[in-house]
Motif scaffolding. Structure first.
Motif, mmCIF file in Angstrom:
data_model
loop_
_atom_site.group_PDB
_atom_site.id
_atom_site.type_symbol
_atom_site.label_atom_id
_atom_site.label_comp_id
_atom_site.label_asym_id
_atom_site.label_seq_id
_atom_site.Cartn_x
_atom_site.Cartn_y
_atom_site.Cartn_z
ATOM 1 N N TYR A 139 0.803 -1.215 0.000
ATOM 2 C CA TYR A 139 0.000 0.000 0.000
ATOM 3 C C TYR A 139 0.844 1.276 0.000
ATOM 4 C CZ TYR A 139 -3.550 -3.406 1.072
ATOM 5 O OH TYR A 139 -4.376 -4.494 1.013
ATOM 6 N N GLY A 140 2.133 1.129 -0.241
ATOM 7 C CA GLY A 140 2.995 2.296 -0.348
ATOM 8 C C GLY A 140 3.572 2.789 0.964
ATOM 9 N N VAL A 141 3.479 1.979 2.004
ATOM 10 C CA VAL A 141 4.028 2.345 3.309
ATOM 11 C C VAL A 141 5.398 1.680 3.435
ATOM 12 C CG1 VAL A 141 3.671 2.188 5.806
ATOM 13 C CG2 VAL A 141 1.714 2.496 4.283
ATOM 14 N N THR A 142 6.371 2.413 3.945
ATOM 15 C CA THR A 142 7.722 1.857 4.069
ATOM 16 C C THR A 142 7.739 0.725 5.112
ATOM 17 O OG1 THR A 142 8.407 3.404 5.787
ATOM 18 C CG2 THR A 142 8.788 4.070 3.490
ATOM 19 N N PRO A 143 8.655 -0.228 4.947
ATOM 20 C CA PRO A 143 8.745 -1.319 5.934
ATOM 21 C C PRO A 143 8.992 -0.821 7.361
ATOM 22 C CG PRO A 143 10.060 -1.833 3.998
ATOM 23 C CD PRO A 143 9.596 -0.404 3.846
ATOM 24 N N SER A 144 9.773 0.255 7.501
ATOM 25 C CA SER A 144 10.055 0.753 8.856
ATOM 26 C C SER A 144 8.778 1.272 9.518
ATOM 27 C CB SER A 144 11.138 1.835 8.824
ATOM 28 O OG SER A 144 10.765 2.895 7.979
ATOM 29 N N VAL A 145 7.929 1.970 8.768
ATOM 30 C CA VAL A 145 6.656 2.441 9.318
ATOM 31 C C VAL A 145 5.768 1.232 9.633
ATOM 32 C CG1 VAL A 145 4.556 3.772 8.823
ATOM 33 C CG2 VAL A 145 6.788 4.694 8.209
ATOM 34 N N GLY A 146 5.816 0.225 8.783
ATOM 35 C CA GLY A 146 5.067 -1.000 9.034
ATOM 36 C C GLY A 146 5.521 -1.694 10.308
ATOM 37 N N ARG A 147 6.829 -1.704 10.565
ATOM 38 C CA ARG A 147 7.342 -2.316 11.803
ATOM 39 C C ARG A 147 6.873 -1.532 13.027
ATOM 40 N NH1 ARG A 147 11.742 -3.057 8.634
ATOM 41 N NH2 ARG A 147 12.951 -1.372 9.510
ATOM 42 N N ILE A 148 6.880 -0.195 12.931
ATOM 43 C CA ILE A 148 6.396 0.621 14.048
ATOM 44 C C ILE A 148 4.945 0.261 14.343
ATOM 45 C CG2 ILE A 148 5.808 2.970 14.779
ATOM 46 C CD1 ILE A 148 8.261 3.904 13.052
ATOM 47 N N TYR A 149 4.132 0.204 13.301
ATOM 48 C CA TYR A 149 2.725 -0.151 13.488
ATOM 49 C C TYR A 149 2.611 -1.553 14.091
ATOM 50 C CZ TYR A 149 -2.107 -1.364 12.724
ATOM 51 O OH TYR A 149 -3.390 -1.778 12.928
ATOM 52 N N GLY A 150 3.394 -2.487 13.592
ATOM 53 C CA GLY A 150 3.341 -3.860 14.097
ATOM 54 C C GLY A 150 3.684 -3.951 15.575
ATOM 55 N N VAL A 151 4.702 -3.219 15.993
ATOM 56 C CA VAL A 151 5.078 -3.216 17.412
ATOM 57 C C VAL A 151 3.928 -2.679 18.256
ATOM 58 C CG1 VAL A 151 6.579 -2.059 19.095
ATOM 59 C CG2 VAL A 151 7.575 -3.160 17.080
ATOM 60 N N LEU A 152 3.320 -1.584 17.798
ATOM 61 C CA LEU A 152 2.190 -1.022 18.543
ATOM 62 C C LEU A 152 0.973 -1.948 18.492
ATOM 63 C CD1 LEU A 152 2.496 2.727 17.573
ATOM 64 C CD2 LEU A 152 2.654 1.770 19.878
ATOM 65 N N TYR A 153 0.781 -2.611 17.384
ATOM 66 C CA TYR A 153 -0.366 -3.511 17.222
ATOM 67 C C TYR A 153 -0.322 -4.635 18.259
ATOM 68 C CZ TYR A 153 -3.804 -6.539 14.998
ATOM 69 O OH TYR A 153 -4.900 -7.317 14.747
ATOM 70 N N PHE A 154 0.857 -5.173 18.498
ATOM 71 C CA PHE A 154 0.979 -6.286 19.446
ATOM 72 C C PHE A 154 1.252 -5.844 20.876
ATOM 73 C CE2 PHE A 154 1.391 -8.628 15.503
ATOM 74 C CZ PHE A 154 0.579 -9.713 15.778
ATOM 75 N N SER A 155 1.397 -4.550 21.086
ATOM 76 C CA SER A 155 1.620 -4.055 22.441
ATOM 77 C C SER A 155 0.303 -4.032 23.216
ATOM 78 C CB SER A 155 2.202 -2.640 22.393
ATOM 79 O OG SER A 155 2.358 -2.140 23.698
ATOM 80 N N THR A 156 0.371 -4.458 24.454
ATOM 81 C CA THR A 156 -0.827 -4.448 25.295
ATOM 82 C C THR A 156 -0.962 -3.140 26.068
ATOM 83 O OG1 THR A 156 0.401 -5.551 27.063
ATOM 84 C CG2 THR A 156 -0.875 -6.950 25.555
ATOM 85 N N GLU A 157 0.076 -2.302 26.014
ATOM 86 C CA GLU A 157 0.088 -1.011 26.708
ATOM 87 C C GLU A 157 0.500 0.084 25.741
ATOM 88 O OE1 GLU A 157 -0.578 -0.370 29.998
ATOM 89 O OE2 GLU A 157 -1.184 -2.463 30.222
ATOM 90 N N PRO A 158 0.058 1.314 25.975
ATOM 91 C CA PRO A 158 0.549 2.431 25.167
ATOM 92 C C PRO A 158 2.066 2.529 25.295
ATOM 93 C CG PRO A 158 -1.334 3.112 26.485
ATOM 94 C CD PRO A 158 -0.935 1.742 26.966
ATOM 95 N N MET A 159 2.730 2.948 24.212
ATOM 96 C CA MET A 159 4.193 3.006 24.195
ATOM 97 C C MET A 159 4.675 4.417 23.874
ATOM 98 S SD MET A 159 5.121 -0.526 22.141
ATOM 99 C CE MET A 159 6.884 -0.425 22.488
ATOM 100 N N THR A 160 5.847 4.774 24.416
ATOM 101 C CA THR A 160 6.493 6.048 24.099
ATOM 102 C C THR A 160 7.372 5.861 22.857
ATOM 103 O OG1 THR A 160 8.473 5.591 25.415
ATOM 104 C CG2 THR A 160 6.603 6.671 26.555
ATOM 105 N N LEU A 161 7.811 6.983 22.294
ATOM 106 C CA LEU A 161 8.729 6.907 21.153
ATOM 107 C C LEU A 161 10.001 6.150 21.520
ATOM 108 C CD1 LEU A 161 8.503 10.461 19.505
ATOM 109 C CD2 LEU A 161 7.540 8.317 18.673
ATOM 110 N N ASP A 162 10.513 6.381 22.731
ATOM 111 C CA ASP A 162 11.733 5.693 23.162
ATOM 112 C C ASP A 162 11.520 4.181 23.238
ATOM 113 O OD1 ASP A 162 13.486 7.905 23.397
ATOM 114 O OD2 ASP A 162 12.618 8.414 25.351
ATOM 115 N N GLN A 163 10.385 3.773 23.761
ATOM 116 C CA GLN A 163 10.101 2.339 23.839
ATOM 117 C C GLN A 163 9.979 1.721 22.440
ATOM 118 O OE1 GLN A 163 6.567 2.874 26.250
ATOM 119 N NE2 GLN A 163 7.553 1.896 28.025
#
Length: 184
Positions: free
Chosen positions: A26-50
């Motif tokens: 869909y035209g999204v870079t793999p790095s942005v996809g990884r960020i989304y994936g990490v947040l998708y599987f996170s059970t808690e809100p995350m900071t940029l550092d995390q």
């Protein structure tokens, strides 16, 4: 960490990689996809550092990726009591993400082409009115017809975007039913 937790982390890494690769379609870079994936599987809100630590990217790259995800409504900034840093959560509704993404792309496409039409059409109409060269007039008329015919497509895609946005599309293509116990 236990072997079971290691297996869970391994399974998450596999799925995060798959999400990142699928978002490239869909035209999204793999790095942005990884960020989304990490947040998708996170059970808690995350900071940029995390997030930065999880995806092994610079904070600037994570921040830029997060901005892109926020713009597409795939991620939301949330407030966490007692904390000064921003926290983020992923919208885990694939269907909503898909619809939002495509509605935005459809509208962007239409806007770009309509701006081009606004600039090109008057030039072609002027040539059609004023040129004495039959070949030039035929070319201008052909191009004008192509532009006018493209408007049918853009009218249709606008109707599609409106139906997606309003939910009317589900009258024709019902949403899949959620399994019991499935998280939204």
């Amino acid at each position: 960490m236990s072997d079971e937790m290691d297996s869970i982390e391994e399974a998450r890494d596999i799925m995060i990689s798959a999400l990142a690769q699928s978002m490239v379609i869909y035209g999204v870079t793999p790095s942005v996809g990884r960020i989304y994936g990490v947040l998708y599987f996170s059970t808690e809100p995350m900071t940029l550092d995390q997030i930065k630590d999880q995806v092994a990217m610079s904070k600037g790259s994570v921040s830029n990726g997060m901005r892109e995800l926020l713009e597409t409504d795939m991620v939301t900034k949330v407030w966490k009591k007692g904390e000064r840093k921003d926290h983020y959560v992923a919208d885990k509704d694939y269907l909503r993400n898909f619809l939002t993404f495509f509605v935005n792309k459809i509208r962007q496409e239409r806007n770009l082409i309509m701006k081009g039409t606004e600039q090109a059409q008057p030039k072609l109409e002027k040539i059609l009115r004023e040129s004495s060269d039959d070949q030039v007039r035929a070319e201008a008329e052909n191009d004008l017809n192509l532009i006018k015919n493209s408007h049918q497509y853009f009218d249709w895609t606008t109707s599609l975007a409106n139906a997606m946005e309003s939910g009317e599309i589900f009258d024709f293509l019902p949403k899949p039913k959620k399994d019991k116990g499935e998280t939204p």
